[in-house]
Enzyme design. Sequence first.
Site, PDB file in Angstrom:
ATOM      1  N   GLU A 196      25.048 -36.656 -21.570  1.00 22.25           N
ATOM      2  CA  GLU A 196      25.775 -37.834 -21.533  1.00 22.25           C
ATOM      3  C   GLU A 196      25.117 -39.016 -21.225  1.00 22.25           C
ATOM      4  O   GLU A 196      25.503 -40.379 -21.511  1.00 22.25           O
ATOM      5  CB  GLU A 196      27.017 -37.609 -20.262  1.00 22.25           C
ATOM      6  CG  GLU A 196      27.971 -36.834 -20.646  1.00 22.25           C
ATOM      7  CD  GLU A 196      27.809 -35.344 -20.276  1.00 22.25           C
ATOM      8  OE1 GLU A 196      28.547 -34.440 -20.782  1.00 22.25           O
ATOM      9  OE2 GLU A 196      26.866 -35.208 -19.447  1.00 22.25           O
TER      10      GLU A 196
ATOM     11  N   ASP B 200      19.871 -25.679 -13.544  1.00 26.36           N
ATOM     12  CA  ASP B 200      19.199 -24.624 -14.013  1.00 26.36           C
ATOM     13  C   ASP B 200      17.537 -24.794 -14.755  1.00 26.36           C
ATOM     14  O   ASP B 200      17.531 -26.033 -14.884  1.00 26.36           O
ATOM     15  CB  ASP B 200      20.058 -24.271 -15.575  1.00 26.36           C
ATOM     16  CG  ASP B 200      21.359 -23.987 -14.832  1.00 26.36           C
ATOM     17  OD1 ASP B 200      21.662 -22.741 -14.412  1.00 26.36           O
ATOM     18  OD2 ASP B 200      22.402 -24.631 -15.169  1.00 26.36           O
TER      19      ASP B 200
END
Length: 239
Positions: free
Chosen positions: A182, A205
């Site tokens: 985004e 992650d």
Amino acid sequence: MATPHISAAPGDFADVVLMPGDPLRARYISDRFLEGAREVTSVRNMLGFTGTFRGRRVSVMGHGMGVPSISIYATELIKTYGVRVIIRVGSCGALSTDVKVREVIVATGAGTDSNVNRMRLMGHDFAAVADFTLARRAMEAAERRNKPVRAGPVFTSDLFYHPQEQLNATLARMGVLAVEMEVAGLYGVAAESGARALGLLTVSDHIITGESLTPQERQTTFDEMIELALDVAHAEPTP
């Protein structure tokens, strides 16, 4: 006046808005960190709330997933509700072995495979960068809280499941810290609309090592990022 996607009345939003992707995270931030908060919009279950943080009026609203979604909400918040500052608070996947899970990244700029910013500049590249004052505040707040953060570029992708796996190595070689979905869109909207924006991202992650946070670790680290974002919001002079 409501928009097609936001049902709030004029004045319902503060001039500074924190935006997580998940609307339930918006509710969580409102419940945990804001005083006197109330729900101001719920169209399509994209929840928004306004309250105060240490006496400073602040709003929080979900933005969904991807550049088109955040672009719609950010544009309407800025142009219809007079929002001046938007801080994206989200997660990302690390691309560099120097970046560790749990770290918070201050996204100073964002490359992208999306075409939205080229459309704004009639086919030319656009330097999608954070507002410097907001980024500096975030770094200073992290130092005060003794919270290690990294500042640097990220990559915004339209694809969560990207077919060009070799792209990750190229991005890492060029110093890109992480990938998300985004920030480049938000920075483009802010530049186009005369507003200011910042992306704060928790590394949930690691794309290279495969390491990921447990659900409990995600929550704890997310809270630390929100505290930094609220410090940045609190330091913004009220209009």
